[in-house]
Design a protein around this motif. Structure first.
Motif, short mmCIF file in Angstrom:
data_model
loop_
_atom_site.label_atom_id
_atom_site.label_comp_id
_atom_site.label_asym_id
_atom_site.label_seq_id
_atom_site.Cartn_x
_atom_site.Cartn_y
_atom_site.Cartn_z
N PHE A 81 -18.09 -11.27 -5.97
CA PHE A 81 -16.97 -11.50 -5.06
C PHE A 81 -15.64 -11.34 -5.79
CE2 PHE A 81 -13.92 -14.35 -2.94
CZ PHE A 81 -13.90 -13.73 -1.70
N SER A 82 -15.57 -11.84 -7.01
CA SER A 82 -14.34 -11.68 -7.80
C SER A 82 -14.07 -10.21 -8.07
CB SER A 82 -14.45 -12.44 -9.13
OG SER A 82 -14.64 -13.81 -8.89
N ALA A 87 -11.05 -5.25 -7.03
CA ALA A 87 -11.09 -3.85 -6.58
C ALA A 87 -10.18 -3.64 -5.37
CB ALA A 87 -12.52 -3.44 -6.25
N LEU A 88 -10.17 -4.59 -4.44
CA LEU A 88 -9.28 -4.47 -3.28
C LEU A 88 -7.82 -4.52 -3.69
CD1 LEU A 88 -11.14 -6.67 -0.63
CD2 LEU A 88 -10.79 -4.20 -0.58
N MET A 89 -7.48 -5.39 -4.63
CA MET A 89 -6.10 -5.49 -5.09
C MET A 89 -5.66 -4.21 -5.80
SD MET A 89 -6.00 -9.46 -6.37
CE MET A 89 -4.67 -9.15 -7.45
N LEU A 94 -2.77 0.94 -5.62
CA LEU A 94 -2.73 2.40 -5.83
C LEU A 94 -2.43 3.14 -4.53
CD1 LEU A 94 -5.69 2.87 -8.31
CD2 LEU A 94 -3.25 2.96 -8.82
N TRP A 95 -2.98 2.66 -3.44
CA TRP A 95 -2.74 3.28 -2.14
C TRP A 95 -1.26 3.17 -1.75
CZ3 TRP A 95 -4.51 0.98 3.14
CH2 TRP A 95 -4.30 1.91 4.16
N VAL A 96 -0.69 1.98 -1.88
CA VAL A 96 0.72 1.78 -1.55
C VAL A 96 1.62 2.62 -2.45
CG1 VAL A 96 2.58 0.08 -1.60
CG2 VAL A 96 0.42 -0.51 -0.52
N LEU A 97 1.33 2.64 -3.75
CA LEU A 97 2.15 3.43 -4.67
C LEU A 97 2.02 4.93 -4.38
CD1 LEU A 97 1.64 1.54 -8.04
CD2 LEU A 97 3.67 1.57 -6.59
#
Length: 105
Positions: A81-82, A87-89, A94-97
Motif C-alpha cells: 500500500f505504501s 507510485a501515485l504521488m 510527472l503527469w502534472v509537470l
C-alpha cells in the motif's frame, strides 16, 4: 544457551548468508553487463530492471523476513500500500509537470 536457540540462530545466520550472496550476485549482474557492454541497450535495461525487482524480493525475504505466511501478510500489505501511494504521488507529479511543460511550449 540451549540447543534449540543455537539451531534457530544458526538457521537465521544461514538465511542471512544466502541473502547476502544473492544480493551480491544480483548487484554484480547489471554492473557486469554495463561494464562489459556485451548486450544491446534495451536488453541491458531489461536486465537492470529484472535484477532490481529480484533484489527487492531477496531483501524482503531474507533481510526483512517478509514472506507470504499468514503472520507476515499484514506487513506485506502495508508495504504494498505504501508503494502504491508513492507510485501515485510520483506518477501524478510527472503527469502534472509534463502537462505544464506542454502548455509552456
Amino acid at each position: 544457551m540451549s540447543d534449540h536457540h543455537e539451531a534457530e540462530r544458526r538457521q537465521e545466520l544461514h538465511g542471512y548468508v544466502i541473502g547476502l550472496i544473492l544480493a551480491v550476485v544480483l548487484s554484480a549482474l547489471p554492473f557486469g553487463g554495463v561494464m562489459l557492454g556485451l548486450l544491446p541497450k534495451t536488453s541491458l535495461l531489461w536486465l537492470i530492471a529484472i535484477a532490481a525487482l529480484c533484489q527487492v524480493i531477496v531483501h524482503f525475504r531474507f533481510f526483512l523476513h517478509i514472506d507470504l505466511s499468514r503472520s507476515h501478510r499484514d506487513d506485506l500489505q502495508l508495504i504494498l500500500f505504501s508503494l502504491l501511494i508513492v507510485a501515485l504521488m510520483v506518477g501524478g507529479t510527472l503527469w502534472v509537470l509534463s502537462n505544464q511543460r506542454h502548455m509552456m511550449g
